[in-house]
Every structure is written in C-alpha cells, then in structure tokens.
Write a protein that holds these residues in place. Structure first.
Motif, PDB file in Angstrom:
ATOM      1  N   ARG A   6       0.648  -1.507  -0.424  1.00  0.00           N
ATOM      2  CA  ARG A   6       0.339   0.242  -0.152  1.00  0.00           C
ATOM      3  C   ARG A   6       0.189   1.743   0.406  1.00  0.00           C
ATOM      4  N   VAL A   7       1.839   1.333   1.067  1.00  0.00           N
ATOM      5  CA  VAL A   7       2.408   2.816   0.974  1.00  0.00           C
ATOM      6  C   VAL A   7       3.449   2.564  -0.573  1.00  0.00           C
ATOM      7  N   ILE A   8       4.111   1.117  -0.831  1.00  0.00           N
ATOM      8  CA  ILE A   8       4.407   1.234  -2.562  1.00  0.00           C
ATOM      9  C   ILE A   8       3.457   1.910  -3.624  1.00  0.00           C
ATOM     10  N   LYS A   9       1.861   1.810  -3.765  1.00  0.00           N
ATOM     11  CA  LYS A   9       1.109   2.212  -4.772  1.00  0.00           C
ATOM     12  C   LYS A   9       0.831   4.099  -3.999  1.00  0.00           C
ATOM     13  N   GLU A  10       1.284   4.019  -2.658  1.00  0.00           N
ATOM     14  CA  GLU A  10       0.841   5.393  -2.695  1.00  0.00           C
ATOM     15  C   GLU A  10       2.389   6.264  -2.712  1.00  0.00           C
ATOM     16  N   LEU A  11       3.326   6.305  -3.398  1.00  0.00           N
ATOM     17  CA  LEU A  11       4.414   6.784  -3.290  1.00  0.00           C
ATOM     18  C   LEU A  11       4.398   6.810  -5.429  1.00  0.00           C
ATOM     19  N   ILE A  12       3.524   5.786  -5.391  1.00  0.00           N
ATOM     20  CA  ILE A  12       3.965   5.760  -7.023  1.00  0.00           C
ATOM     21  C   ILE A  12       2.717   6.893  -7.847  1.00  0.00           C
ATOM     22  N   THR A  13       1.339   6.190  -6.922  1.00  0.00           N
ATOM     23  CA  THR A  13       0.100   7.335  -7.436  1.00  0.00           C
ATOM     24  C   THR A  13       0.580   8.887  -7.076  1.00  0.00           C
ATOM     25  N   ASN A  14       0.906   8.881  -5.815  1.00  0.00           N
ATOM     26  CA  ASN A  14       1.005  10.604  -6.057  1.00  0.00           C
ATOM     27  C   ASN A  14       2.273  11.285  -6.460  1.00  0.00           C
ATOM     28  N   ARG A  15       3.323  10.041  -6.373  1.00  0.00           N
ATOM     29  CA  ARG A  15       4.533  10.849  -7.117  1.00  0.00           C
ATOM     30  C   ARG A  15       4.202  11.890  -9.103  1.00  0.00           C
ATOM     31  N   LYS A  16       3.000  11.224  -8.940  1.00  0.00           N
ATOM     32  CA  LYS A  16       2.434  11.505 -10.879  1.00  0.00           C
ATOM     33  C   LYS A  16       0.933  12.620 -10.466  1.00  0.00           C
ATOM     34  N   ALA A  17       0.401  12.721  -9.313  1.00  0.00           N
ATOM     35  CA  ALA A  17      -0.048  13.534  -8.961  1.00  0.00           C
ATOM     36  C   ALA A  17       0.323  14.927  -8.643  1.00  0.00           C
ATOM     37  N   PRO A  18      -0.620  16.040  -8.908  1.00  0.00           N
ATOM     38  CA  PRO A  18      -0.800  17.425  -9.375  1.00  0.00           C
ATOM     39  C   PRO A  18       0.110  18.045  -7.810  1.00  0.00           C
ATOM     40  N   THR A  50      -1.398   2.952  11.845  1.00  0.00           N
ATOM     41  CA  THR A  50      -0.438   2.733  10.542  1.00  0.00           C
ATOM     42  C   THR A  50      -0.832   3.211   9.028  1.00  0.00           C
ATOM     43  N   ILE A  51      -2.966   2.587   8.963  1.00  0.00           N
ATOM     44  CA  ILE A  51      -3.155   3.584   7.835  1.00  0.00           C
ATOM     45  C   ILE A  51      -2.940   4.637   7.607  1.00  0.00           C
ATOM     46  N   PHE A  52      -2.671   5.470   8.443  1.00  0.00           N
ATOM     47  CA  PHE A  52      -2.831   6.877   8.517  1.00  0.00           C
ATOM     48  C   PHE A  52      -1.308   7.375   8.017  1.00  0.00           C
ATOM     49  N   ASP A  53      -0.402   6.981   8.590  1.00  0.00           N
ATOM     50  CA  ASP A  53       1.189   6.453   7.315  1.00  0.00           C
ATOM     51  C   ASP A  53       0.899   7.184   6.564  1.00  0.00           C
ATOM     52  N   LEU A  54      -0.395   5.918   5.416  1.00  0.00           N
ATOM     53  CA  LEU A  54      -0.195   5.852   4.228  1.00  0.00           C
ATOM     54  C   LEU A  54      -0.799   7.930   3.558  1.00  0.00           C
ATOM     55  N   GLY A  55      -1.468   8.224   4.548  1.00  0.00           N
ATOM     56  CA  GLY A  55      -1.971   9.819   4.406  1.00  0.00           C
ATOM     57  C   GLY A  55      -1.275  10.509   4.445  1.00  0.00           C
ATOM     58  N   ARG A  56       0.041  10.231   5.033  1.00  0.00           N
ATOM     59  CA  ARG A  56       1.029  10.971   4.994  1.00  0.00           C
ATOM     60  C   ARG A  56       2.069  11.010   4.276  1.00  0.00           C
ATOM     61  N   THR A  57       2.062   9.513   3.694  1.00  0.00           N
ATOM     62  CA  THR A  57       3.349   8.998   2.454  1.00  0.00           C
ATOM     63  C   THR A  57       2.659  10.015   1.433  1.00  0.00           C
ATOM     64  N   THR A  61       4.458  13.209  -0.440  1.00  0.00           N
ATOM     65  CA  THR A  61       5.329  13.333  -1.143  1.00  0.00           C
ATOM     66  C   THR A  61       4.767  14.632  -2.324  1.00  0.00           C
ATOM     67  N   ARG A  62       3.563  14.704  -2.445  1.00  0.00           N
ATOM     68  CA  ARG A  62       3.223  16.183  -3.296  1.00  0.00           C
ATOM     69  C   ARG A  62       3.202  17.058  -2.390  1.00  0.00           C
ATOM     70  N   VAL A  63       3.333  17.391  -1.720  1.00  0.00           N
ATOM     71  CA  VAL A  63       4.590  18.552  -0.644  1.00  0.00           C
ATOM     72  C   VAL A  63       5.653  18.709  -1.286  1.00  0.00           C
ATOM     73  N   GLY A  64       6.809  17.824  -1.778  1.00  0.00           N
ATOM     74  CA  GLY A  64       7.685  17.605  -2.081  1.00  0.00           C
ATOM     75  C   GLY A  64       8.545  17.687  -0.696  1.00  0.00           C
ATOM     76  N   LEU A  65       7.922  16.848   0.146  1.00  0.00           N
ATOM     77  CA  LEU A  65       8.943  16.390   1.429  1.00  0.00           C
ATOM     78  C   LEU A  65       9.888  15.803   1.319  1.00  0.00           C
ATOM     79  N   ILE A  66       9.230  14.600   0.710  1.00  0.00           N
ATOM     80  CA  ILE A  66      10.672  13.198   0.571  1.00  0.00           C
ATOM     81  C   ILE A  66      11.493  13.847  -0.607  1.00  0.00           C
TER      82      ILE A  66
END
Length: 179
Positions: A6-18, A50-57, A61-66
């Motif tokens: 799920r974390v990998i999905k969030e990273l990939i999905t949000n890398r391409k998000a605005p 733990t699921i809240f981690d997905l939202g923070r991930t 990603t989207r604000v550029g923190l990563i």
C-alpha cells in the motif's frame, strides 16, 4: 504486517499527482481489507494508526517533502499522537483519509488527519512530527523554507495548543518502569 504494498502504491500514485502547497490538504482513498480487522470485526485501532501513514506518505510526496528529505539527508519521525475513534470501520468499507499540516512550533510539525466514511468522520488523529538530521531536530521554519514556504506557521487551533501544554506536564520517562 506493515502494508508495504500500500505504501508503494501511495508513492507511485502521488508521484504523478499534482503538486500541493505545503499547507494544502491531501485526500487519499482506501478500503478496509481482512488483514486490517481485529477480533471485533472492525479495523484494529493499531492498524488505523498505520493506515494514517498512507495519508502522510501521499501528503509528503505531493508537497515535495520526500525530495527535500533526500536532498538534505534528513529523516522524519513521529513524536506523539492524540487519537479519537468514533465510528467502526468494517471489512471492505471504502474510506478516505484527509491529511493536512495544521502548523508548527520551534521544534515540531502538527499534522491533522481524519478518516471519513461518506460524510461521517470515523477517526481523527493529531500527529506531532519532527524532521531530523545528524545534528538533531531541524527547525520547522527551515524545513518549510526548503519546501518554498517562507511564511510563518498558521495559528494553531486552541485544542492543539491545549494538547501541547497538557503533554508538557506528562512525566518522562514514566514513573513506573515495572521493575
């Protein structure tokens, strides 16, 4: 087990998000799977954290923190959380996580997150997080400047200030070590 897929999905999905401004709201969509439930046939309270981690991930990603963390060799840690559980999340329920930076002080960033099923809030959590370097905690003003936000923190809501004040009275380490 940690939801690595799920974390990998969030990273990939949000890398391409605005991209988002560091103070904008990130919304992500999820489902309660059988591995998330406990003996009461609802999402386990620990799994919710733990699921809240997905939202923070997704937010990070989207604000550029990563990217800022990687560039500066900084880390991210959670330093506290206050949670309210108000509605059960049943197996296969669809829900959304709403994640937003509420503000910061001289040491910590406060992240407000909530889980919604339709129009009902099931759970809300206020996280205290810190950005770290080899020298300790990085001042949040420095972090937000690196994200392109030169402004000051938004005024923290009264309840968050009260939580900060109350938590400052809590003894550390705990007085009972069990020995």
């Amino acid at each position: 087990m940690y939801p690595v897929v799920r974390v990998i999905k969030e990273l990939i999905t949000n890398r391409k998000a605005p991209k988002l401004h560091p103070l904008d709201t990130h919304v992500s969509y999820h489902r309660c799977w059988p591995q998330d439930i406990d003996t009461y046939f609802e999402m386990n309270n620990g799994r919710i954290l733990t699921i809240f981690d997905l939202g923070r991930t997704g937010l990070a990603t989207r604000v550029g923190l990563i990217d800022v963390l990687k560039k500066n060799s900084w880390g991210l840690t959670m330093a506290g959380v206050s949670v309210r559980y108000r509605k059960r999340i049943r197996p296969f329920a669809k829900f959304r996580i709403v994640s937003k930076t509420a503000g910061w002080d001289h040491r910590f960033v406060y992240i407000d997150q909530s889980i919604w099923i339709g129009d009902e809030c099931a759970t809300q959590a206020m996280y205290r997080s810190a950005i770290t370097s080899a020298n300790g905690i990085v001042p949040p003003d420095q972090v937000f400047a690196a994200l392109g936000n030169e402004g000051k923190s938004p005024e923290l809501p009264e309840w968050i200030k009260n939580w900060i004040d109350a938590d400052a009275t809590r003894p550390w380490p705990p007085t009972d070590s069990g020995t």
